[in-house]
Design a protein around this motif. Structure first.
Motif, mmCIF file in Angstrom:
data_model
loop_
_atom_site.group_PDB
_atom_site.id
_atom_site.type_symbol
_atom_site.label_atom_id
_atom_site.label_comp_id
_atom_site.label_asym_id
_atom_site.label_seq_id
_atom_site.Cartn_x
_atom_site.Cartn_y
_atom_site.Cartn_z
ATOM 1 N N SER A 109 -0.115 4.637 10.450
ATOM 2 C CA SER A 109 1.333 4.882 10.401
ATOM 3 C C SER A 109 2.101 3.625 10.792
ATOM 4 O O SER A 109 1.740 2.937 11.746
ATOM 5 C CB SER A 109 1.693 6.029 11.354
ATOM 6 O OG SER A 109 3.088 6.184 11.402
ATOM 7 N N GLN A 110 3.177 3.359 10.080
ATOM 8 C CA GLN A 110 4.040 2.214 10.371
ATOM 9 C C GLN A 110 5.203 2.606 11.289
ATOM 10 O O GLN A 110 5.994 1.758 11.661
ATOM 11 C CB GLN A 110 4.595 1.643 9.071
ATOM 12 C CG GLN A 110 3.538 1.276 8.050
ATOM 13 C CD GLN A 110 2.626 0.159 8.510
ATOM 14 O OE1 GLN A 110 3.068 -0.894 8.920
ATOM 15 N NE2 GLN A 110 1.340 0.413 8.470
ATOM 16 N N GLU A 165 8.113 8.543 -6.165
ATOM 17 C CA GLU A 165 8.015 8.690 -4.714
ATOM 18 C C GLU A 165 6.808 9.513 -4.309
ATOM 19 O O GLU A 165 6.657 10.665 -4.725
ATOM 20 C CB GLU A 165 9.280 9.363 -4.193
ATOM 21 C CG GLU A 165 9.298 9.515 -2.704
ATOM 22 C CD GLU A 165 10.602 10.089 -2.173
ATOM 23 O OE1 GLU A 165 10.664 10.339 -0.955
ATOM 24 O OE2 GLU A 165 11.548 10.290 -2.952
ATOM 25 N N GLY A 166 5.961 8.896 -3.481
ATOM 26 C CA GLY A 166 4.876 9.616 -2.838
ATOM 27 C C GLY A 166 5.313 9.935 -1.415
ATOM 28 O O GLY A 166 6.393 9.525 -0.979
ATOM 29 N N PRO A 167 4.513 10.642 -0.646
ATOM 30 C CA PRO A 167 4.892 10.978 0.719
ATOM 31 C C PRO A 167 5.145 9.775 1.629
ATOM 32 O O PRO A 167 6.024 9.831 2.494
ATOM 33 C CB PRO A 167 3.711 11.799 1.227
ATOM 34 C CG PRO A 167 3.096 12.387 0.003
ATOM 35 C CD PRO A 167 3.279 11.330 -1.057
ATOM 36 N N VAL A 218 5.632 1.119 3.059
ATOM 37 C CA VAL A 218 4.888 2.244 3.626
ATOM 38 C C VAL A 218 5.637 2.812 4.832
ATOM 39 O O VAL A 218 5.999 2.091 5.760
ATOM 40 C CB VAL A 218 3.444 1.829 4.011
ATOM 41 C CG1 VAL A 218 2.715 2.975 4.710
ATOM 42 C CG2 VAL A 218 2.683 1.362 2.779
ATOM 43 N N ASP A 219 5.892 4.092 4.776
ATOM 44 C CA ASP A 219 6.596 4.868 5.806
ATOM 45 C C ASP A 219 8.070 4.498 5.950
ATOM 46 O O ASP A 219 8.735 4.974 6.864
ATOM 47 C CB ASP A 219 5.890 4.768 7.167
ATOM 48 C CG ASP A 219 4.492 5.371 7.132
ATOM 49 O OD1 ASP A 219 4.287 6.358 6.405
ATOM 50 O OD2 ASP A 219 3.606 4.844 7.813
ATOM 51 N N VAL A 275 13.350 -4.733 2.783
ATOM 52 C CA VAL A 275 12.187 -5.235 3.521
ATOM 53 C C VAL A 275 11.307 -6.152 2.669
ATOM 54 O O VAL A 275 10.193 -6.485 3.057
ATOM 55 C CB VAL A 275 11.344 -4.072 4.108
ATOM 56 C CG1 VAL A 275 12.116 -3.338 5.191
ATOM 57 C CG2 VAL A 275 10.878 -3.122 3.013
ATOM 58 N N GLU A 276 11.796 -6.542 1.502
ATOM 59 C CA GLU A 276 11.080 -7.447 0.600
ATOM 60 C C GLU A 276 9.665 -6.955 0.302
ATOM 61 O O GLU A 276 8.691 -7.692 0.416
ATOM 62 C CB GLU A 276 11.086 -8.865 1.151
ATOM 63 C CG GLU A 276 12.487 -9.410 1.306
ATOM 64 C CD GLU A 276 12.540 -10.815 1.898
ATOM 65 O OE1 GLU A 276 11.496 -11.398 2.199
ATOM 66 O OE2 GLU A 276 13.662 -11.318 2.047
#
Length: 106
Positions: A103-104, A28-30, A10-11, A52-53
């Motif tokens: 948000s990450q 791919e999403g946003p 995510v992000d 990032v596994e």
């Protein structure tokens, strides 16, 4: 069975998995990437290249990320099976579960 992309993507969306996938089934999403459960051939090529596994075989998704199994499958409910992510390009929305995550990058 298929592979699932989870929280660490995510992000980030590194896309190393996309480059490695021999059947072009990673969409791919946003905010994150999704593996199409009907197009994936379970080759596992995507898993070791993820920095990032974030990619797990469906039965091996950690308990804290189980929601990503549903999100990954339901992402394709409206989209169907386009027959290749490269041909389709980026999809303009994420699954609501992913869209609602904090948000990450902050």
């Amino acid at each position: 069975m298929t592979y699932i992309i989870s929280q660490p993507c995510v992000d980030l969306k590194d896309r190393a998995c996309v480059e490695e996938c021999p059947v072009d089934c990673i969409y791919e999403g946003p905010r994150m990437l999704y593996i199409h459960p009907d197009e994936c051939v379970d080759c596992g090529a995507c898993e070791p290249v993820c920095p990032v596994e974030a990619i797990f075989f469906e039965d091996d998704v950690p308990d804290e990320w189980q929601g990503f199994q549903t999100a990954n499958a339901e992402f394709f409910d409206e989209l169907g099976s386009p027959g290749g992510a490269g041909r389709l390009g980026a999809v303009g929305k994420d699954h609501p579960f992913v869209a609602a995550l904090p948000s990450q990058t902050e």
